[in-house]
Enzyme design. Structure first.
Site, short mmCIF file in Angstrom:
data_model
loop_
_atom_site.label_atom_id
_atom_site.label_comp_id
_atom_site.label_asym_id
_atom_site.label_seq_id
_atom_site.Cartn_x
_atom_site.Cartn_y
_atom_site.Cartn_z
CB ILE A 185 52.44 46.29 43.42
CG1 ILE A 185 51.78 45.04 42.84
CG2 ILE A 185 51.94 47.52 42.71
CD1 ILE A 185 51.64 43.92 43.78
CB VAL A 210 47.94 50.02 43.49
CG1 VAL A 210 48.36 48.88 42.60
CG2 VAL A 210 48.36 49.74 44.92
CG ASP A 211 44.30 52.11 38.60
OD1 ASP A 211 44.87 51.50 37.68
OD2 ASP A 211 43.12 52.50 38.55
#
Ligand code: AR6
Length: 176
Positions: A12, A34-35
């Protein structure tokens, strides 16, 4: 496949869409998955803006979303949303996951964005079963795209080839 929805395998943080979505937690102060990847790749500006938002309006409730700039990333904005922690499916998890997608899409629309990339929210640390999550995600995005014509590209960026296959299968099942 729906002309405005794209399913890819990837990272991402590498997406060049107007916005990428972060699967955050209510503190908005970062975490793993993801964070962690977004804050690492985007640099300190993103966290600084998250802190300002928290100072102004408090924690971000599950299902809600906020927007910051994207620091050093190719995307222009990061939309931080908080998916539900999956317990047993009897605690409003589907609804809360749908709200996380919908509120992210609405923020993109309010900011006149044309493209957005989502990870598979809640299916990592928050343990949402991925088939169920893919169903909610694809259905919610599909319904939203029908309701407006400003946002014209929604990309799902799946981390593993297996996750991508699951999203592709669900997309076929619901005839996207
Ligand atoms: N690009 C795309 N997908 C990724 C990436 C990446 N770089 N890294 C992981 N994934 P998770 P959650 C996939 O755990 O379940 C954090 O600590 C991953 O394989 O990132 O919503 C937050 O701070 C999985 O399929 O998010 C929260 O505390 C999906 O992204 C909590 O985790 C989501 O996994 C949120 O948990």
């Amino acid at each position: 496949m729906h002309p405005n929805i794209e399913l890819i395998q990837g990272d991402i943080t590498q997406q060049d869409t107007d916005a990428i979505v972060n699967a955050a937690n209510s503190s908005l102060l970062g975490g793993g998955g993801v964070d962690g990847a977004i804050h690492r790749a985007g640099g300190p500006e993103i966290l600084a803006q998250c802190k300002k938002i928290v100072a102004r309006q408090g924690r971000c409730p599950t299902g809600q979303a906020v927007i910051t700039s994207a620091g050093n990333l190719k995307a222009r904005f990061v939309i931080h949303t908080v998916g539900p922690v999956y317990r047993d499916g009897q605690h409003g998890e589907n609804q809360l996951l749908a709200e996380a997608y919908l509120n992210s899409l609405e923020l993109a629309q309010q900011n006149h964005l044309k493209s957005i990339a989502f990870p598979s929210i809640s299916t990592g640390a928050y343990r949402f079963p991925i088939e169920k999550a893919a169903h909610v995600a694809l259905h919610t995005v599909h319904q939203f795209l029908k309701s407006q014509n400003q946002l014209d590209s929604v990309r799902f960026v799946l981390f593993s080839s297996n996750d991508l296959k699951i999203y592709q299968n669900i997309a076929r099942e619901i005839q996207l």
